[in-house]
Design a protein around this motif. Structure first.
Motif, PDB file in Angstrom:
ATOM      1  N   ALA B  98       8.464  27.577  27.900  1.00 46.76           N
ATOM      2  CA  ALA B  98       9.517  26.931  28.705  1.00 46.76           C
ATOM      3  C   ALA B  98      10.350  25.983  27.849  1.00 46.76           C
ATOM      4  O   ALA B  98      11.572  25.922  27.978  1.00 46.76           O
ATOM      5  CB  ALA B  98       8.877  26.156  29.862  1.00 46.76           C
ATOM      6  N   LEU B  99       9.651  25.293  26.945  1.00 51.52           N
ATOM      7  CA  LEU B  99      10.336  24.317  26.095  1.00 51.52           C
ATOM      8  C   LEU B  99      11.373  24.991  25.202  1.00 51.52           C
ATOM      9  O   LEU B  99      12.530  24.567  25.125  1.00 51.52           O
ATOM     10  CB  LEU B  99       9.286  23.605  25.231  1.00 51.52           C
ATOM     11  N   LEU B 193       5.612  30.591  19.257  1.00 58.36           N
ATOM     12  CA  LEU B 193       6.753  29.811  19.764  1.00 58.36           C
ATOM     13  C   LEU B 193       8.058  30.400  19.240  1.00 58.36           C
ATOM     14  O   LEU B 193       9.037  30.545  19.999  1.00 58.36           O
ATOM     15  CB  LEU B 193       6.606  28.348  19.321  1.00 58.36           C
ATOM     16  N   LEU B 194       8.093  30.770  17.985  1.00 53.38           N
ATOM     17  CA  LEU B 194       9.305  31.378  17.430  1.00 53.38           C
ATOM     18  C   LEU B 194       9.521  32.779  18.011  1.00 53.38           C
ATOM     19  O   LEU B 194      10.657  33.213  18.187  1.00 53.38           O
ATOM     20  CB  LEU B 194       9.214  31.431  15.900  1.00 53.38           C
ATOM     21  N   GLY B 195       8.426  33.462  18.325  1.00 50.30           N
ATOM     22  CA  GLY B 195       8.559  34.756  18.999  1.00 50.30           C
ATOM     23  C   GLY B 195       9.214  34.586  20.359  1.00 50.30           C
ATOM     24  O   GLY B 195      10.125  35.345  20.725  1.00 50.30           O
ATOM     25  N   PHE B 196       8.785  33.592  21.113  1.00 50.85           N
ATOM     26  CA  PHE B 196       9.404  33.322  22.420  1.00 50.85           C
ATOM     27  C   PHE B 196      10.851  32.831  22.245  1.00 50.85           C
ATOM     28  O   PHE B 196      11.699  33.080  23.103  1.00 50.85           O
ATOM     29  CB  PHE B 196       8.573  32.302  23.208  1.00 50.85           C
ATOM     30  N   THR B 197      11.119  32.135  21.146  1.00 44.74           N
ATOM     31  CA  THR B 197      12.497  31.715  20.876  1.00 44.74           C
ATOM     32  C   THR B 197      13.397  32.944  20.729  1.00 44.74           C
ATOM     33  O   THR B 197      14.487  33.010  21.318  1.00 44.74           O
ATOM     34  CB  THR B 197      12.550  30.868  19.574  1.00 44.74           C
ATOM     35  N   GLY B 213      18.207  33.522  30.937  1.00 39.13           N
ATOM     36  CA  GLY B 213      17.737  33.175  29.596  1.00 39.13           C
ATOM     37  C   GLY B 213      16.554  32.221  29.632  1.00 39.13           C
ATOM     38  O   GLY B 213      15.555  32.424  28.930  1.00 39.13           O
ATOM     39  N   ILE B 214      16.662  31.192  30.451  1.00 40.18           N
ATOM     40  CA  ILE B 214      15.601  30.183  30.520  1.00 40.18           C
ATOM     41  C   ILE B 214      14.478  30.654  31.449  1.00 40.18           C
ATOM     42  O   ILE B 214      13.310  30.726  31.058  1.00 40.18           O
ATOM     43  CB  ILE B 214      16.167  28.833  31.016  1.00 40.18           C
ATOM     44  N   GLY B 215      14.872  30.999  32.680  1.00 38.68           N
ATOM     45  CA  GLY B 215      13.877  31.416  33.674  1.00 38.68           C
ATOM     46  C   GLY B 215      13.159  32.688  33.263  1.00 38.68           C
ATOM     47  O   GLY B 215      11.941  32.818  33.456  1.00 38.68           O
ATOM     48  N   VAL B 219       9.201  33.393  33.062  1.00 39.95           N
ATOM     49  CA  VAL B 219       8.600  34.446  33.899  1.00 39.95           C
ATOM     50  C   VAL B 219       7.855  35.460  33.030  1.00 39.95           C
ATOM     51  O   VAL B 219       6.734  35.879  33.360  1.00 39.95           O
ATOM     52  CB  VAL B 219       9.706  35.138  34.741  1.00 39.95           C
ATOM     53  N   ILE B 220       8.469  35.843  31.911  1.00 41.34           N
ATOM     54  CA  ILE B 220       7.798  36.809  31.029  1.00 41.34           C
ATOM     55  C   ILE B 220       6.510  36.199  30.462  1.00 41.34           C
ATOM     56  O   ILE B 220       5.484  36.877  30.359  1.00 41.34           O
ATOM     57  CB  ILE B 220       8.756  37.255  29.906  1.00 41.34           C
ATOM     58  N   GLY B 221       6.565  34.902  30.148  1.00 43.63           N
ATOM     59  CA  GLY B 221       5.355  34.223  29.686  1.00 43.63           C
ATOM     60  C   GLY B 221       4.249  34.290  30.732  1.00 43.63           C
ATOM     61  O   GLY B 221       3.083  34.562  30.413  1.00 43.63           O
ATOM     62  N   VAL B 222       4.628  34.078  31.992  1.00 50.94           N
ATOM     63  CA  VAL B 222       3.644  34.132  33.086  1.00 50.94           C
ATOM     64  C   VAL B 222       3.113  35.550  33.259  1.00 50.94           C
ATOM     65  O   VAL B 222       1.905  35.774  33.457  1.00 50.94           O
ATOM     66  CB  VAL B 222       4.288  33.617  34.398  1.00 50.94           C
ATOM     67  N   LEU B 223       4.034  36.530  33.172  1.00 48.22           N
ATOM     68  CA  LEU B 223       3.609  37.925  33.305  1.00 48.22           C
ATOM     69  C   LEU B 223       2.591  38.296  32.225  1.00 48.22           C
ATOM     70  O   LEU B 223       1.606  38.984  32.495  1.00 48.22           O
ATOM     71  CB  LEU B 223       4.828  38.856  33.218  1.00 48.22           C
ATOM     72  N   PHE B 224       2.825  37.813  31.021  1.00 49.67           N
ATOM     73  CA  PHE B 224       1.867  38.063  29.943  1.00 49.67           C
ATOM     74  C   PHE B 224       0.495  37.492  30.306  1.00 49.67           C
ATOM     75  O   PHE B 224      -0.538  38.094  30.040  1.00 49.67           O
ATOM     76  CB  PHE B 224       2.348  37.437  28.635  1.00 49.67           C
ATOM     77  N   GLN B 225       0.522  36.304  30.905  1.00 47.60           N
ATOM     78  CA  GLN B 225      -0.730  35.674  31.319  1.00 47.60           C
ATOM     79  C   GLN B 225      -1.468  36.533  32.341  1.00 47.60           C
ATOM     80  O   GLN B 225      -2.679  36.717  32.258  1.00 47.60           O
ATOM     81  CB  GLN B 225      -0.444  34.305  31.963  1.00 47.60           C
TER      82      GLN B 225
END
Lengths: 315, 292
Positions: B98-99, B193-197, B213-215, B219-225
């Protein structure tokens, strides 16, 4: 010296829509070139293509004799201006916005910010104000200041007088004549025919994405249909019958009363004298459409459909 | 003075040709940092990154219970080193994407929203320089934010206590070594972190929309979880961009093992390269339109 801007056969499609259709444009050094056309004619797309914002599907564009591929990152060196309303970062002040742009430009652009702001009438508190509080006229002025710090030798301006007060418009016209006299070429897109007639040396009229006419302004005027006059008299019926007896004068009753007369300047003089001889008093006479306006409307009426013919006018 | 009062500054020769390429990208990078520093949300995030860990320490002191379902959570009252590791274990996979998404997911699409592409693309910088400079600025923010969190979380932990901490194999890790392990654990999150960037940049460029872009990054981070909870084969788990956020677990074993961390470097490099390349391919030939 070759032309500053040379556009040849540029075509651009957006899906099914042909925004530009084999457009040619030539601008010489020190010329002020007007770009005219109704909404949707392709003016902004053409200016965007000059800036590289829109990539043509066909054709070539040369600035200072070089294509974009030849010039690389230096393609826009010496080119300043804006397309549509200039846009800036609303959360930064006018000065900070110019500092951001100067940072992109490099060179000595940053050292020109103060004088550019002052020249644009944005010195003092206005320079420190956040751009989100700017009026349209102030944004236009900031856009011109942003162009000034680039030390342009080609200035591309899209409706620069939008939102400016009369003094600002007068000032802008004088500035454009002055920079042209100093050798800077100007491409001026405008709906204001009077502005184009006053300050431009040449013009291109676009219609439905195609060049409907192009050339030096005097040549365009010579090729134009007769100007249109609005005439008010003491006896419109009699004035109409006087017109029918004169060569080169076509008159009809206007919508709001009075007469609408199509006549060249010389024929109009004769008509006025004939009215006096026929004891018809002239109560009002105004130029409704200049020759350039008449040409514009002739070429662009029904601009939504493709123009069948292209008038090539050369000096 | 007025527009016509004096001659305009005369053309003085090419400028960008002298400062193109890497220097041009660095010029864009500096400009982007100036713009970021003018944004209130960025200042707020940095301020929160500094203050937040100390607030967490204060909150934990008021609680008798411990966050036992998180690695190191059961030791937060016993050792200050457990606190930054609990924060990393709990928030790393959620907070860090998110950051970086806040900046990387917005840095391109904000210019679409504001209509400023046509302003900056009509200056003396090419698309490659602009793309690279913006990417570099987004990465700079991500790295800076992680470094700030590393330092402030560690300081907040040290302020709570410097007792040895129990490692993930049950061994006691002395304070000096624990300090290095905490720092190494935080820095091991840099590759994902750079991958998510890069992922956020791709979403920002492709969608031209900062909400996506932000959301979308979050969301993709959560889906991975969620996918992680499924019974994926090992290669599937290792291919997820969220898995490398846990690669530091091996640092705290006895003996320590680094296989997951090395594997995570490959995973993150692949995500980074694929997302960056896709974003550039979209960006390089796009048509710039007016703001909506």
């Amino acid at each position: 010296m070759g032309p500053v801007v040379e556009v040849r056969g540029v075509t651009k499609w957006f899906g099914e829509t042909t925004a530009l259709d084999e457009v040619d444009l030539t601008v010489r050094g020190g010329d002020v070139h007007g770009l005219l056309g109704p909404n949707g004619a392709g003016k902004t797309t053409l200016l965007s293509a000059l800036f590289g914002l829109v990539l043509p599907d066909e054709g070539t564009i040369r600035l200072f004799g070089r294509t974009r591929a030849q010039a690389g990152a230096g393609w826009l060196d010496g080119v300043g201006g804006f397309v549509e309303t200039p846009r800036f970062y609303p959360y930064l002040s006018g000065r900070r916005n110019l500092a951001v742009l100067a940072g992109l430009d490099g060179g000595d652009a940053a050292s020109l910010i103060d004088s550019a702001l002052e020249r644009a009438g944005l010195a003092g508190p206005a320079a420190r104000q956040k751009v989100r509080g700017y009026s349209l006229g102030m944004r236009q002025r900031l856009g011109i200041a942003a162009a000034v710090i680039r030390r342009p030798r080609l200035l591309i301006l899209d409706e620069p007088a939008n939102g400016m007060d009369p003094a600002g418009i007068r000032d802008l016209r004088a500035a454009l004549r002055r920079v042209a006299a100093d050798g800077v070429s100007v491409i001026l897109s405008s709906h204001d025919m009077a502005q184009v007639e006053e300050i431009c040396d040449s013009a291109t009229i676009l219609s439905a994405g195609r060049v409907a006419a192009a050339g030096r302004l005097d040549a365009l005027r010579a090729a134009a249909p007769d100007p249109v006059w609005r005439v008010r008299t003491s006896d419109d019926g009699r004035a109409l019958s006087v017109a029918t007896g004169l060569d080169g004068v076509k008159a009809a009753v206007g919508d709001g009363g009075g007469l609408v007369v199509h006549a060249a300047q010389g024929e109009m003089d004769s008509y006025v004298l004939a009215l006096a001889a026929a004891s018809v008093a002239l109560r009002g006479l105004e130029l409704d459409r200049t020759p350039l306006e008449a040409l514009f409307f002739q070429l662009t009426d029904g601009a939504a459909k493709p123009v069948a013919t292209t008038a090539e006018v050369t000096s | 003075m007025s527009l016509a009062a004096e001659p305009w500054p005369a053309y003085a020769g090419a400028t960008s040709a002298r400062t193109g390429g890497v220097a041009g990208a660095l010029a864009v990078w500096r400009v982007e940092l100036v713009k970021l520093s003018g944004k209130i949300v960025i200042r707020a995030i940095i301020a929160l990154s500094v203050i937040g860990p100390f607030l967490v320490v204060g909150f934990l002191h008021l609680q008798s219970a411990t966050p036992g379902d998180t690695p190191f959570g059961q030791w937060v009252h016993a050792s200050g080193f457990a606190i930054p590791m609990t924060i990393l274990g709990f928030g790393g996979q959620w907070i860090l994407p998110a950051l970086t998404g806040v900046v990387a997911g917005d840095i391109y699409s904000a210019d679409d929203h504001l209509g400023t592409w046509k302003t900056i693309l009509t200056r003396s910088r090419g698309r490659a320089e602009l793309f690279a400079g913006k990417f570099l600025a987004a990465a700079t923010f991500a790295v800076t934010a992680l470094l700030v969190l590393t330092v402030t979380d560690l300081l907040a932990g040290l302020a709570a206590g410097r007792s040895p901490v129990v490692g993930l194999s049950g061994q006691l890790v002395p304070a000096g070594h624990a300090t290095w392990l905490v720092a190494a654990s935080y820095l091991s999150d840099l590759p994902p972190l750079l991958g998510f960037t890069a992922l956020a940049v791709l979403l920002s460029v492709a969608s031209r929309n900062s909400v996506v872009g932000i959301g979308g990054t979050v969301v993709i981070g959560v889906l991975f979880q969620i996918v992680t909870l499924a019974n994926l084969p090992q290669w599937g788990q290792q291919a997820l961009l969220s898995t490398p956020f846990m690669s530091w677990h091996g640092f705290w074993g006895a003996p320590a093992f680094y296989g997951p961390f090395l594997w995570s470097l490959l995973t993150c490099a692949a995500w980074f390269a694929a997302c960056s390349a896709a974003a550039w391919l979209i960006f390089r030939r796009r048509t710039i339109e007016a703001a909506a």
